[in-house]
Motif scaffolding. Structure first.
Motif, PDB file in Angstrom:
ATOM      1  N   LYS A   1      47.717  39.991  19.530  1.00 57.78           N
ATOM      2  CA  LYS A   1      49.003  40.641  20.346  1.00 57.78           C
ATOM      3  C   LYS A   1      48.614  42.157  20.607  1.00 57.78           C
ATOM      4  N   PRO A   2      48.108  42.737  19.716  1.00 58.10           N
ATOM      5  CA  PRO A   2      47.532  44.028  20.164  1.00 58.10           C
ATOM      6  C   PRO A   2      46.721  44.045  21.495  1.00 58.10           C
ATOM      7  N   LEU A   3      45.909  42.940  21.442  1.00 65.10           N
ATOM      8  CA  LEU A   3      44.914  43.007  22.568  1.00 65.10           C
ATOM      9  C   LEU A   3      45.482  42.850  24.032  1.00 65.10           C
ATOM     10  N   LEU A   4      46.705  42.345  23.839  1.00 68.46           N
ATOM     11  CA  LEU A   4      47.523  41.890  25.173  1.00 68.46           C
ATOM     12  C   LEU A   4      48.355  42.964  25.667  1.00 68.46           C
ATOM     13  N   ASP A   5      47.855  44.098  25.503  1.00 68.43           N
ATOM     14  CA  ASP A   5      48.526  45.357  25.810  1.00 68.43           C
ATOM     15  C   ASP A   5      48.547  45.840  27.065  1.00 68.43           C
ATOM     16  N   ALA A   6      47.945  45.256  28.106  1.00 67.69           N
ATOM     17  CA  ALA A   6      48.224  45.421  29.542  1.00 67.69           C
ATOM     18  C   ALA A   6      48.212  44.244  30.403  1.00 67.69           C
ATOM     19  N   PRO A   7      48.746  44.232  31.616  1.00 69.88           N
ATOM     20  CA  PRO A   7      48.942  43.172  32.302  1.00 69.88           C
ATOM     21  C   PRO A   7      47.456  42.810  32.611  1.00 69.88           C
ATOM     22  N   GLY A   8      47.468  41.163  32.726  1.00 73.08           N
ATOM     23  CA  GLY A   8      46.227  40.641  33.110  1.00 73.08           C
ATOM     24  C   GLY A   8      45.260  40.153  31.980  1.00 73.08           C
ATOM     25  N   LYS A   9      45.837  40.641  30.713  1.00 69.39           N
ATOM     26  CA  LYS A   9      44.701  40.776  29.856  1.00 69.39           C
ATOM     27  C   LYS A   9      44.959  39.185  29.126  1.00 69.39           C
ATOM     28  N   ALA A  10      46.426  38.348  29.042  1.00 73.56           N
ATOM     29  CA  ALA A  10      46.557  37.298  28.748  1.00 73.56           C
ATOM     30  C   ALA A  10      45.795  36.256  29.451  1.00 73.56           C
TER      31      ALA A  10
ATOM     32  N   ASP B   1      36.306  34.270  30.458  1.00 74.60           N
ATOM     33  CA  ASP B   1      34.727  34.120  30.629  1.00 74.60           C
ATOM     34  C   ASP B   1      34.306  34.056  31.926  1.00 74.60           C
ATOM     35  N   PRO B   2      33.689  34.965  32.482  1.00 74.37           N
ATOM     36  CA  PRO B   2      32.918  35.135  33.637  1.00 74.37           C
ATOM     37  C   PRO B   2      31.866  33.899  34.099  1.00 74.37           C
ATOM     38  N   GLU B   3      31.519  33.456  32.905  1.00 79.38           N
ATOM     39  CA  GLU B   3      30.458  32.342  33.160  1.00 79.38           C
ATOM     40  C   GLU B   3      30.884  31.064  33.065  1.00 79.38           C
ATOM     41  N   THR B   4      32.055  30.764  32.224  1.00 73.90           N
ATOM     42  CA  THR B   4      32.773  29.289  31.960  1.00 73.90           C
ATOM     43  C   THR B   4      34.056  29.212  32.348  1.00 73.90           C
ATOM     44  N   GLY B   5      34.724  30.525  32.718  1.00 74.62           N
ATOM     45  CA  GLY B   5      36.127  30.425  33.339  1.00 74.62           C
ATOM     46  C   GLY B   5      37.053  30.355  32.127  1.00 74.62           C
ATOM     47  N   GLU B   6      36.684  30.390  30.981  1.00 77.58           N
ATOM     48  CA  GLU B   6      37.281  29.919  29.573  1.00 77.58           C
ATOM     49  C   GLU B   6      38.720  31.101  29.655  1.00 77.58           C
ATOM     50  N   THR B   7      39.829  30.762  29.618  1.00 73.42           N
ATOM     51  CA  THR B   7      40.860  31.677  29.458  1.00 73.42           C
ATOM     52  C   THR B   7      41.470  31.519  27.879  1.00 73.42           C
ATOM     53  N   PRO B   8      42.303  32.410  27.448  1.00 68.71           N
ATOM     54  CA  PRO B   8      42.630  32.523  26.052  1.00 68.71           C
ATOM     55  C   PRO B   8      43.520  30.889  25.736  1.00 68.71           C
ATOM     56  N   LEU B   9      44.368  30.590  26.969  1.00 67.88           N
ATOM     57  CA  LEU B   9      45.031  29.445  26.793  1.00 67.88           C
ATOM     58  C   LEU B   9      44.022  28.127  26.508  1.00 67.88           C
ATOM     59  N   HIS B  10      42.843  28.150  27.253  1.00 61.47           N
ATOM     60  CA  HIS B  10      41.991  27.116  27.078  1.00 61.47           C
ATOM     61  C   HIS B  10      41.436  26.932  25.652  1.00 61.47           C
TER      62      HIS B  10
ATOM     63  N   PHE C   1      53.843  34.449  27.152  1.00 61.56           N
ATOM     64  CA  PHE C   1      54.746  35.422  27.065  1.00 61.56           C
ATOM     65  C   PHE C   1      54.151  36.665  27.382  1.00 61.56           C
ATOM     66  N   GLY C   2      52.650  36.731  27.157  1.00 62.74           N
ATOM     67  CA  GLY C   2      51.898  37.886  27.615  1.00 62.74           C
ATOM     68  C   GLY C   2      51.455  38.141  29.199  1.00 62.74           C
ATOM     69  N   GLY C   3      51.850  36.822  29.691  1.00 63.42           N
ATOM     70  CA  GLY C   3      51.549  36.660  31.216  1.00 63.42           C
ATOM     71  C   GLY C   3      50.283  35.667  31.427  1.00 63.42           C
ATOM     72  N   ALA C   4      50.137  34.986  30.458  1.00 66.33           N
ATOM     73  CA  ALA C   4      48.905  33.909  30.934  1.00 66.33           C
ATOM     74  C   ALA C   4      49.374  32.880  31.894  1.00 66.33           C
ATOM     75  N   ILE C   5      48.319  32.624  32.702  1.00 65.11           N
ATOM     76  CA  ILE C   5      48.544  31.729  33.839  1.00 65.11           C
ATOM     77  C   ILE C   5      48.436  30.414  33.425  1.00 65.11           C
ATOM     78  N   TRP C   6      49.474  29.319  33.692  1.00 69.81           N
ATOM     79  CA  TRP C   6      49.271  28.029  33.051  1.00 69.81           C
ATOM     80  C   TRP C   6      48.302  27.160  33.645  1.00 69.81           C
ATOM     81  N   ASN C   7      47.911  27.241  34.928  1.00 63.82           N
ATOM     82  CA  ASN C   7      47.022  26.405  35.492  1.00 63.82           C
ATOM     83  C   ASN C   7      45.626  27.122  36.006  1.00 63.82           C
ATOM     84  N   ASP C   8      45.209  27.973  35.389  1.00 67.99           N
ATOM     85  CA  ASP C   8      43.868  28.536  35.821  1.00 67.99           C
ATOM     86  C   ASP C   8      42.778  27.314  35.636  1.00 67.99           C
ATOM     87  N   VAL C   9      41.801  27.193  36.257  1.00 62.37           N
ATOM     88  CA  VAL C   9      40.806  26.153  35.966  1.00 62.37           C
ATOM     89  C   VAL C   9      39.506  26.783  35.658  1.00 62.37           C
TER      90      VAL C   9
END
Ligand SMILES: C[S@@+](CC[C@H](N)C(=O)[O-])C[C@H]1O[C@@H](n2cnc3c(N)ncnc32)[C@H](O)[C@@H]1O
Length: 451
Positions: A36-45, A49-58, A89-97
């Motif tokens: 929660k405290p790490l998601l303190d700015a837009p875009g963080k959720a 990962d720049p190499e694998t494209g892993e997002t927190p949702l993944h 809730f923090g703005g994660a994008i549901w369909n990032d690949v």
């Protein structure tokens, strides 16, 4: 598809920025207190990962591993659900690949994590409904400079996202998500996509008809004969089943001639009125040429719908058979003004995005469809990716409801292997830029007025 390594080491790269790593790792272990405290700015959720494209949702879904039939760890499931909820809730994008060309929903489906999959589908539907509402406000967006800086910091610079709706319909090239998703894999699939050709609007594009496939200049499949069974079932759903009496009382409108498959089936039912709207000059030219020389046309259905067919309609009533030449956006207003009313309307165009289909059923169905009539459309929205197909089922259902229409879905099996639809670039997809259909079940919509 090559085996996917779902281990943490494979998905969070050595070079991943420290801030992104902290978020990914907290999501991976479902540590919502740390997250929660790490998601303190837009875009963080939605950092990646720049190499694998892993997002927190993944990460939150992948760390669950595959779910066995009998398995069920209620606490673990609840922690994952809560993490996903916090991220959304923090703005994660549901369909990032990611670099495996998987959205978080794809990972959930592959790992048999049905609860998380459904959570993603609901989130996707909400996001797409919101996008549809905000669509008219796009001009108000800022130039995005600040967001870009933030994105770079959060590891977005090197991989593209699959954000925004996957609002690709089977034949619809307004596939914004797909475009983005493709950038991740495009080196592997580079095909004859000269920019100049890609940019040609569909209605000006040169079409070819080979082996039961109507293909545009960029290599997109406009219509393919594997869809014949879907067309037949659509006719059966709108009229009466094929083996019943001819539909002699029915007035039918079909939008989008393509290969003429559905029109040939409709004509065989001898409706009282049969109107077709078609906009592409080469499709119209094919109807003219084929009907003048049916022998040379072989089994091209276009031969059935020329001047002779229109003339034959006059025996039923004035203008009973008609090919309207132009875009439905222009023709439908004329039909309304002339008081035409139909018992069955089918909509299947190409090169238009979902907003056009929505506009059609919202603006024109109420005036053109008889109170007891049936409306059908080709439901290929997001069909190159299961989660997008499921999301769009919800979205279209909600928009149909807003337009005063109920929809009943009929499942139709699509035998991918038998029909040669299981391999991109081969079988039925040979010569086609990208498969627009990858699913074993087609959801056939049967829409009627509410009440
Ligand atoms: C997928 S095909 C239709 C296939 C048809 N259902 C069949 O059974 O063969 C789509 C057709 O819609 C036509 N089309 C595209 N945009 C249109 C528009 N705005 N108005 C009318 N027709 C359009 C295309 O030229 C194409 O012939």
């Amino acid at each position: 598809m090559a085996d996917i390594d779902d281990s943490l080491d494979a998905r969070i790269s050595f070079g991943c920025p420290v801030g992104v790593q902290a978020i990914l790792r907290a999501a991976w272990r479902h540590d919502t207190d740390a997250l929660k405290p790490l998601l303190d700015a837009p875009g963080k959720a939605s950092c990646r990962d720049p190499e694998t494209g892993e997002t927190p949702l993944h990460a939150a879904i992948r760390s669950m591993g595959p779910k066995g039939e009998q398995e069920g760890d209620i606490e673990k499931d609840a922690a994952a659900t809560k993490t996903v909820e916090n991220l959304l809730f923090g703005g994660a994008i549901w369909n990032d690949v990611d670099t495996n060309n998987e959205t978080p929903g794809c990972v959930a489906w592959r790992l048999n994590q049905k609860g998380l999959y459904d959570q993603l589908v609901r989130a996707g539907a909400r996001a797409e409904m919101l996008f549809a509402i905000l669509d008219g406000y796009q001009e108000l967006e800022s130039d995005g400079e600040e967001e870009e800086d933030e994105d770079e910091e959060m590891g977005e610079a090197e991989t593209e996202t699959g954000a925004e709706a996957n609002d690709t319909n089977r034949h619809e090239e307004g596939a914004e998500v797909e475009e983005k998703a493709e950038k991740v894999t495009e080196e592997a699939t580079a095909e004859p996509t000269a920019d100049a050709i890609e940019e040609t609007p569909y209605l000006e594009s040169h079409l070819t008809l080979v082996d039961g496939k109507l293909v545009d200049a960029a290599g997109n499949g406009v219509m393919m004969d594997w869809e014949t069974d879907i067309m037949r079932r659509s006719v059966d759903a709108m009229l009466s089943p094929a083996d019943a009496e001819p539909a002699k009382e029915k007035r039918v409108l079909n939008i989008g001639f393509g290969l003429g498959i559905i029109d040939s089936m409709i004509a065989a039912r001898q409706p009282a009125r049969h109107h077709i709207i078609e906009a592409h000059p080469e499709v119209l030219a094919r109807i003219d040429a084929a009907s003048k020389n049916p022998e040379a046309a072989g089994d091209d259905h276009a031969a059935e719908f020329g001047a002779a067919w229109e003339a034959a309609g006059e025996e039923k009533s004035e203008g009973a058979h008609k090919v309207y030449r132009g875009r439905w956006q222009d023709i439908c207003a004329k039909l309304l003004a002339e008081g035409e009313l139909y018992d069955a309307i089918y909509f299947d165009t190409f090169g238009e995005d979902y907003s056009e289909l929505r506009r059609f059923f919202t603006d024109y169905i109420p005036g053109l469809l008889d109170d007891n009539g049936v409306f059908g459309f080709f439901n290929g929205l997001g069909a190159d990716r299961r989660v997008c197909y499921d999301v769009y089922t919800h979205v279209v259902e909600m928009h149909l409801s807003e337009a005063g229409l109920d929809v009943a879905w009929q499942d139709v099996e699509v035998p991918l292997t038998k029909d040669g639809l299981d391999t991109a670039g081969a079988g039925a997809w040979e010569g086609i830029l990208r498969p627009y259909w990858t699913l074993e079940k087609y959801r056939l919509p049967i829409c009627t007025f509410m009440g």
